[in-house]
Write a protein that holds these residues in place. Structure first.
Motif, PDB file in Angstrom:
ATOM      1  N   PRO A 150       0.831  -1.216   0.000  1.00  0.00           N
ATOM      2  CA  PRO A 150       0.000   0.000   0.000  1.00  0.00           C
ATOM      3  C   PRO A 150       0.864   1.264   0.000  1.00  0.00           C
ATOM      4  N   ARG A 151       0.489   2.221  -0.858  1.00  0.00           N
ATOM      5  CA  ARG A 151       1.226   3.472  -0.969  1.00  0.00           C
ATOM      6  C   ARG A 151       0.790   4.437   0.123  1.00  0.00           C
ATOM      7  N   CYS A 152       1.789   4.988   0.823  1.00  0.00           N
ATOM      8  CA  CYS A 152       1.497   5.954   1.888  1.00  0.00           C
ATOM      9  C   CYS A 152       1.574   7.392   1.395  1.00  0.00           C
ATOM     10  N   ASP A 153       2.411   7.644   0.384  1.00  0.00           N
ATOM     11  CA  ASP A 153       2.589   9.009  -0.122  1.00  0.00           C
ATOM     12  C   ASP A 153       3.113   8.924  -1.552  1.00  0.00           C
ATOM     13  N   THR A 154       3.535  10.058  -2.094  1.00  0.00           N
ATOM     14  CA  THR A 154       4.062  10.086  -3.453  1.00  0.00           C
ATOM     15  C   THR A 154       5.545  10.437  -3.455  1.00  0.00           C
ATOM     16  N   ASN A 155       6.251  10.000  -2.408  1.00  0.00           N
ATOM     17  CA  ASN A 155       7.696  10.192  -2.372  1.00  0.00           C
ATOM     18  C   ASN A 155       8.383   9.123  -3.213  1.00  0.00           C
ATOM     19  N   LEU A 156       9.428   9.515  -3.914  1.00  0.00           N
ATOM     20  CA  LEU A 156      10.208   8.577  -4.702  1.00  0.00           C
ATOM     21  C   LEU A 156      11.392   8.115  -3.874  1.00  0.00           C
ATOM     22  N   LEU A 157      11.501   6.805  -3.684  1.00  0.00           N
ATOM     23  CA  LEU A 157      12.597   6.232  -2.909  1.00  0.00           C
ATOM     24  C   LEU A 157      13.857   6.130  -3.765  1.00  0.00           C
ATOM     25  N   LYS A 158      14.991   5.951  -3.120  1.00  0.00           N
ATOM     26  CA  LYS A 158      16.246   5.781  -3.844  1.00  0.00           C
ATOM     27  C   LYS A 158      16.270   4.413  -4.511  1.00  0.00           C
ATOM     28  N   HIS A 159      16.585   4.401  -5.803  1.00  0.00           N
ATOM     29  CA  HIS A 159      16.651   3.168  -6.577  1.00  0.00           C
ATOM     30  C   HIS A 159      18.060   2.968  -7.122  1.00  0.00           C
ATOM     31  N   THR A 160      18.433   1.711  -7.272  1.00  0.00           N
ATOM     32  CA  THR A 160      19.696   1.350  -7.921  1.00  0.00           C
ATOM     33  C   THR A 160      19.430   0.172  -8.852  1.00  0.00           C
ATOM     34  N   HIS A 161      20.403  -0.137  -9.714  1.00  0.00           N
ATOM     35  CA  HIS A 161      20.305  -1.327 -10.545  1.00  0.00           C
ATOM     36  C   HIS A 161      20.742  -2.541  -9.740  1.00  0.00           C
ATOM     37  N   SER A 162      19.896  -3.571  -9.693  1.00  0.00           N
ATOM     38  CA  SER A 162      20.309  -4.815  -9.053  1.00  0.00           C
ATOM     39  C   SER A 162      21.407  -5.479  -9.876  1.00  0.00           C
ATOM     40  N   LYS A 163      21.370  -5.250 -11.178  1.00  0.00           N
ATOM     41  CA  LYS A 163      22.406  -5.717 -12.105  1.00  0.00           C
ATOM     42  C   LYS A 163      22.415  -4.736 -13.264  1.00  0.00           C
ATOM     43  N   GLU A 164      23.599  -4.381 -13.762  1.00  0.00           N
ATOM     44  CA  GLU A 164      23.701  -3.401 -14.835  1.00  0.00           C
ATOM     45  C   GLU A 164      22.832  -3.818 -16.025  1.00  0.00           C
ATOM     46  N   GLY A 165      21.980  -2.909 -16.459  1.00  0.00           N
ATOM     47  CA  GLY A 165      21.075  -3.207 -17.562  1.00  0.00           C
ATOM     48  C   GLY A 165      19.791  -3.886 -17.130  1.00  0.00           C
ATOM     49  N   GLY A 166      19.703  -4.229 -15.847  1.00  0.00           N
ATOM     50  CA  GLY A 166      18.511  -4.911 -15.355  1.00  0.00           C
ATOM     51  C   GLY A 166      17.503  -3.950 -14.757  1.00  0.00           C
ATOM     52  N   ALA A 167      16.523  -4.505 -14.062  1.00  0.00           N
ATOM     53  CA  ALA A 167      15.467  -3.705 -13.459  1.00  0.00           C
ATOM     54  C   ALA A 167      15.999  -2.913 -12.270  1.00  0.00           C
ATOM     55  N   LEU A 168      15.294  -1.845 -11.924  1.00  0.00           N
ATOM     56  CA  LEU A 168      15.635  -1.051 -10.754  1.00  0.00           C
ATOM     57  C   LEU A 168      15.137  -1.725  -9.492  1.00  0.00           C
ATOM     58  N   THR A 169      15.739  -1.362  -8.370  1.00  0.00           N
ATOM     59  CA  THR A 169      15.325  -1.919  -7.089  1.00  0.00           C
ATOM     60  C   THR A 169      15.575  -0.912  -5.971  1.00  0.00           C
ATOM     61  N   ILE A 170      14.836  -1.063  -4.888  1.00  0.00           N
ATOM     62  CA  ILE A 170      15.100  -0.297  -3.672  1.00  0.00           C
ATOM     63  C   ILE A 170      15.891  -1.191  -2.719  1.00  0.00           C
ATOM     64  N   ASP A 171      16.401  -0.590  -1.638  1.00  0.00           N
ATOM     65  CA  ASP A 171      17.301  -1.336  -0.742  1.00  0.00           C
ATOM     66  C   ASP A 171      16.580  -2.272   0.214  1.00  0.00           C
ATOM     67  N   VAL A 172      15.309  -2.017   0.484  1.00  0.00           N
ATOM     68  CA  VAL A 172      14.579  -2.819   1.465  1.00  0.00           C
ATOM     69  C   VAL A 172      13.321  -3.406   0.834  1.00  0.00           C
ATOM     70  N   SER A 173      12.834  -4.487   1.440  1.00  0.00           N
ATOM     71  CA  SER A 173      11.595  -5.113   0.975  1.00  0.00           C
ATOM     72  C   SER A 173      10.455  -4.758   1.929  1.00  0.00           C
ATOM     73  N   PRO A 174       9.344  -4.240   1.422  1.00  0.00           N
ATOM     74  CA  PRO A 174       8.210  -3.905   2.296  1.00  0.00           C
ATOM     75  C   PRO A 174       7.681  -5.145   3.025  1.00  0.00           C
ATOM     76  N   LYS A 175       7.312  -4.969   4.270  1.00  0.00           N
ATOM     77  CA  LYS A 175       6.795  -6.091   5.053  1.00  0.00           C
ATOM     78  C   LYS A 175       5.293  -6.261   4.887  1.00  0.00           C
ATOM     79  N   ASN A 176       4.658  -5.265   4.275  1.00  0.00           N
ATOM     80  CA  ASN A 176       3.203  -5.338   4.111  1.00  0.00           C
ATOM     81  C   ASN A 176       2.797  -5.635   2.670  1.00  0.00           C
ATOM     82  N   GLY A 177       3.727  -6.119   1.848  1.00  0.00           N
ATOM     83  CA  GLY A 177       3.389  -6.472   0.476  1.00  0.00           C
ATOM     84  C   GLY A 177       2.545  -7.733   0.415  1.00  0.00           C
ATOM     85  N   ARG A 178       1.695  -7.799  -0.603  1.00  0.00           N
ATOM     86  CA  ARG A 178       0.878  -9.012  -0.754  1.00  0.00           C
ATOM     87  C   ARG A 178       0.695  -9.356  -2.221  1.00  0.00           C
ATOM     88  N   PRO A 179       0.606 -10.665  -2.523  1.00  0.00           N
ATOM     89  CA  PRO A 179       0.445 -11.090  -3.913  1.00  0.00           C
ATOM     90  C   PRO A 179      -0.989 -10.926  -4.384  1.00  0.00           C
TER      91      PRO A 179
END
Length: 238
Positions: A150-179
């Motif tokens: 669930p989105r709490c606000d419209t802030n953009l978190l810091k992203h990096t490449h998990s692998k060069e040329g690959g998808a972006l990622t943030i440093d932490v995994s949300p604990k409230n995510g659901r499939p």
């Protein structure tokens, strides 16, 4: 209630957007594009980061702007149906900004890390956007259904490449995510600041998805004025 889910959390889902016949028709066009690397050259990449010629199998194939290659896609009802939902959720000025295909090949088991789509986009004064993620196969955790936090606000978190040329990622995994598992023809809607993720495809079957992104007419025009048409080398905001 669905509109309220989107407003409160930044995402929602529909069990059924497309009929079975519509799904079958889209699969035919989809598979043609997947198989023809020459036709899709310049708009195609592997989001796993394995973009070398020695890589026998694309793990997460992304094809940008498939309707530019196959204009008949724009005649499919899915584009009209998704547009109506986008306008219902965010306003009558919403229009198609871009479309893309993302396929997770069988038995590749490569996750798409947690990220916000806005990290791929230029900063715009009107931040309204919605992406419709349409399942063309039954999707569940084992083959890579979407997860949302669930989105709490419209802030953009810091992203990096998990692998060069690959998808972006943030440093932490949300604990409230659901499939969000779906049958083929179902879909999700999420905005550009909503964190989302999917596991890899560990099954014997494909996991095909069509994604349609919508934003205000004026913001699309502003993007194009600044040279952003969602092609070329992948850029991201740091």
């Amino acid at each position: 209630m669905l509109n309220q889910d989107f407003a409160n959390n930044g995402f929602m889902h529909l069990d059924r957007l497309l009929s079975f016949d519509e799904v079958v028709g889209l699969r035919k066009v989809y598979d043609t594009l997947l198989e023809d690397k020459k036709l899709t050259a310049g708009l195609r990449s592997d989001l796993s980061g394995n973009n070398t010629k020695s890589q026998a199998v694309e793990k997460i194939t992304q094809i940008m702007l498939p309707s530019r290659i196959e204009p008949r896609l724009l005649q499919q009802q899915v584009y009209l149906k998704a547009l109506r939902w986008a306008q219902n959720l965010l306003g009558d000025d919403m229009a198609l900004d871009f479309d893309m295909l993302i396929n997770k090949a069988p038995l590749t088991n490569t996750e798409t890390p947690w990220h916000q789509d806005a990290a791929y986009w230029i900063d715009l004064p009107d931040k309204r956007s919605v992406s419709c993620w349409i399942a063309l196969d039954d999707v569940y955790e084992e083959n890579g259904c979407m997860w949302f936090a669930p989105r709490c606000d419209t802030n953009l978190l810091k992203h990096t490449h998990s692998k060069e040329g690959g998808a972006l990622t943030i440093d932490v995994s949300p604990k409230n995510g659901r499939p969000i598992p779906l049958k083929a023809g179902g879909c999700t809607f999420h905005d550009g600041f909503t964190l989302h993720y999917s596991k890899g495809n560990s099954t014997n079957g494909p996991r095909r998805a069509l994604i349609l992104n919508y934003r205000p007419h004026k913001m699309i025009a502003l993007e194009r004025e600044q040279g952003m048409d969602h092609t070329g080398k992948r850029q991201f905001r740091k």
